[in-house]
Design a protein around this motif. Structure first.
Motif, PDB file in Angstrom:
ATOM      1  N   TYR A  23       0.834  -1.210   0.000  1.00 35.06           N
ATOM      2  CA  TYR A  23       0.000   0.000   0.000  1.00 35.06           C
ATOM      3  C   TYR A  23       0.867   1.257   0.000  1.00 35.06           C
ATOM      4  O   TYR A  23       0.638   2.190  -0.767  1.00 35.06           O
ATOM      5  CB  TYR A  23      -0.931  -0.018   1.208  1.00 35.06           C
ATOM      6  N   VAL A  26       2.748   1.722  -3.372  1.00 40.15           N
ATOM      7  CA  VAL A  26       1.878   2.260  -4.428  1.00 40.15           C
ATOM      8  C   VAL A  26       1.641   3.748  -4.210  1.00 40.15           C
ATOM      9  O   VAL A  26       1.535   4.513  -5.171  1.00 40.15           O
ATOM     10  CB  VAL A  26       0.545   1.483  -4.469  1.00 40.15           C
ATOM     11  N   TYR A  33       8.506  -1.749  -2.196  1.00 36.96           N
ATOM     12  CA  TYR A  33       8.303  -2.933  -3.044  1.00 36.96           C
ATOM     13  C   TYR A  33       9.364  -3.986  -2.719  1.00 36.96           C
ATOM     14  O   TYR A  33       9.083  -5.173  -2.672  1.00 36.96           O
ATOM     15  CB  TYR A  33       8.401  -2.583  -4.528  1.00 36.96           C
TER      16      TYR A  33
END
Length: 113
Positions: A23, A26, A33
Motif C-alpha cells: 500500500y 503504491v 516494493y
C-alpha cells in the motif's frame, strides 16, 4: 491458546505487514516494493514444498515493479504494467522448467543447506 491459532495470528499479521508495505509503495514509497518482496520471499521459502511455488509469483511481480522504479523515478502506468508482466513471464518460465531449487537457493545457503 492453541498452537494453530497462534500460527494463524502470526500469519495474518505477517500478511498485514506485507499489505501495508505494498500500500505504501503504491502511494509514493517505491522502496517498499523491495521490502514486501523480501517478506514474501521468506514466506515462500517457508512454504516451499506446499504452496511456495505459487506464492513466489508475487515476489517476481513486486521485484518487476521495484526494478521499474529503479530505472525510472516516475514511471507511467504502462511501464509499471510491463514490469509486472515481466515478473509474471519469469515466474511462468520458472514454473514450466520444473526446477524450483534456484529460486530458493539463497535461503538454503543462509540456512546452512
Amino acid at each position: 491458546m492453541n498452537a494453530v491459532l497462534i500460527a494463524r495470528l502470526i500469519f495474518v499479521g505477517y500478511l498485514a505487514l506485507v499489505g501495508f508495505c505494498i500500500y505504501r509503495a503504491v502511494n509514493g514509497r517505491p522502496r517498499l516494493y523491495w521490502v514486501a518482496a523480501g517478506l514474501l520471499y521468506i514466506m515462500s521459502t517457508l512454504f516451499a514444498w506446499s504452496i511456495g511455488g505459487f506464492t513466489v509469483v508475487t515476489v517476481f511481480v513486486l521485484v518487476g515493479l521495484a526494478i521499474v522504479h529503479v530505472v525510472k523515478k516516475t514511471p507511467r502506468p504502462q511501464e509499471l504494467a510491463i514490469g509486472a508482466t515481466i515478473g509474471l513471464i519469469v515466474w511462468v518460465t520458472w514454473l514450466l522448467l520444473g526446477d524450483i531449487t534456484w529460486v530458493f537457493l539463497p535461503a538454503g545457503i543462509l540456512l546452512g543447506g
